[in-house]
Design an enzyme around this catalytic site. Structure first.
Site, mmCIF file in Angstrom:
data_model
loop_
_atom_site.group_PDB
_atom_site.id
_atom_site.type_symbol
_atom_site.label_atom_id
_atom_site.label_comp_id
_atom_site.label_asym_id
_atom_site.label_seq_id
_atom_site.Cartn_x
_atom_site.Cartn_y
_atom_site.Cartn_z
ATOM 1 C CG HIS A 100 -1.646 1.251 1.466
ATOM 2 N ND1 HIS A 100 -2.464 1.793 0.495
ATOM 3 C CD2 HIS A 100 -1.720 2.098 2.524
ATOM 4 C CE1 HIS A 100 -3.011 2.911 0.955
ATOM 5 N NE2 HIS A 100 -2.570 3.127 2.180
ATOM 6 C CG HIS A 102 -0.854 7.425 0.860
ATOM 7 N ND1 HIS A 102 -1.483 8.253 1.745
ATOM 8 C CD2 HIS A 102 -1.327 6.173 1.135
ATOM 9 C CE1 HIS A 102 -2.288 7.546 2.539
ATOM 10 N NE2 HIS A 102 -2.201 6.272 2.187
ATOM 11 C CG ASP A 125 4.095 -4.425 -21.629
ATOM 12 O OD1 ASP A 125 3.589 -5.169 -22.484
ATOM 13 O OD2 ASP A 125 5.013 -3.618 -21.879
ATOM 14 C CG HIS A 174 -6.875 5.524 1.308
ATOM 15 N ND1 HIS A 174 -7.204 4.545 2.217
ATOM 16 C CD2 HIS A 174 -5.584 5.826 1.547
ATOM 17 C CE1 HIS A 174 -6.157 4.290 2.983
ATOM 18 N NE2 HIS A 174 -5.163 5.050 2.595
ATOM 19 C CE1 TYR A 232 9.365 -7.827 -22.739
ATOM 20 C CE2 TYR A 232 9.689 -8.743 -20.547
ATOM 21 C CZ TYR A 232 9.899 -7.737 -21.472
ATOM 22 O OH TYR A 232 10.622 -6.639 -21.104
HETATM 23 ZN ZN LIG Z 1 -3.163 4.805 3.221
#
Ligand SMILES: [Zn+2]
Length: 247
Positions: A100, A102, A125, A174, A232
């Site tokens: 996660h 930002h 891709d 978010h 690939y």
């Molecule tokens: Zn966050």
């Protein structure tokens, strides 16, 4: 007998490196963001502790939890987003790592509540179609079990999507969550997501009417890198003919 601590040593190192890599690549600043990995055979998750600066992070500081989010090992509190990771591991059985961040451009799209259209082959891709956006949570979902409900919002959005073909999502208002077969792959996905979010933003700044690439071109680029017909890159060693291996 090997203790859980020893057995998870390699995974701790991997998760620590992945978290530092997020910071090194500029995808996570301050203490924003977190990476985790799962040991499926033991049903244990290794995740970044909450609020620890990336520069100070050490493998022994990581927190080990079970698939209910209960802490099994670790002195520090786990990342506050732990339960989002837990929901993703439970729903998407194929994934081994979750990230996660930002990161700037992916967050711009998440805040705009716009899915990222597939405007070119760089996107194709890695992501088989537009990168989806969740809907906002209801008030009650924010007041109680917020992080877990964020996970449920992602899983609901994936009702008709394959998480192995779409390894990222934008959580409305978010930021992004990405995943992969390992936490290292999830970091790479987060890095590519930021790049294609930036490319799409710039493309639409230059041409607001830019259209997604044809589905045939999308399929060509995605499936030449992923799945059984992929060609690939280089094949794994065991696929090489025996004569080649002996040289
Ligand atoms: Zn966050």
């Amino acid at each position: 007998m090997t203790s859980t601590k020893d057995a998870l040593g390699a995974l701790r190192d991997e998760v620590c490196r992945a978290n530092i890599e997020l910071w090194r690549r500029g995808l996570a600043t301050f203490t924003f963001g977190n990476a985790s990995a799962i040991d499926r055979s033991r049903g244990l998750i290794v995740i970044k502790p909450s609020g620890v600066p990336y520069a100070d992070l050490r493998p022994e500081m990581l927190v080990v939890t079970d698939l209910d989010g209960g802490v099994v090992d670790g002195k520090l509190r786990p990342s506050s987003d732990l339960l989002t990771h837990v929901v993703l591991y439970r729903a998407f059985a194929q994934i081994g790592g979750v990230v996660h961040t930002h990161s700037h451009y992916a967050t711009v799209w998440a805040q705009s509540r716009r899915e990222i259209p597939c405007l070119g082959t760089t996107h194709a891709d890695y992501f088989h179609g537009p990168v989806p956006t969740t809907t906002h949570l209801e008030g009650a979902e924010i007041r109680a079990d917020y992080e877990e409900n964020t996970g449920h919002a992602i899983v609901r959005r994936f009702a008709r999507l394959d998480p192995t073909r779409m390894p990222a999502v934008l959580v409305a208002g978010h930021a992004s969550f990405c995943w992969g077969s390992s936490v290292g792959v999830a970091v790479e996905t987060a890095s590519v997501l930021e790049e294609i979010a930036r490319l799409a933003y710039d493309t639409m700044t230059l041409n607001a009417a830019a259209e997604p690439i044809p589905s045939e071109l999308l399929d060509k680029h995605f499936f030449r890198k992923h799945g059984p017909a992929a060609y690939y890159g280089q094949p794994p060693l065991e696929d090489a003919p025996a004569t080649e291996l002996r040289r």
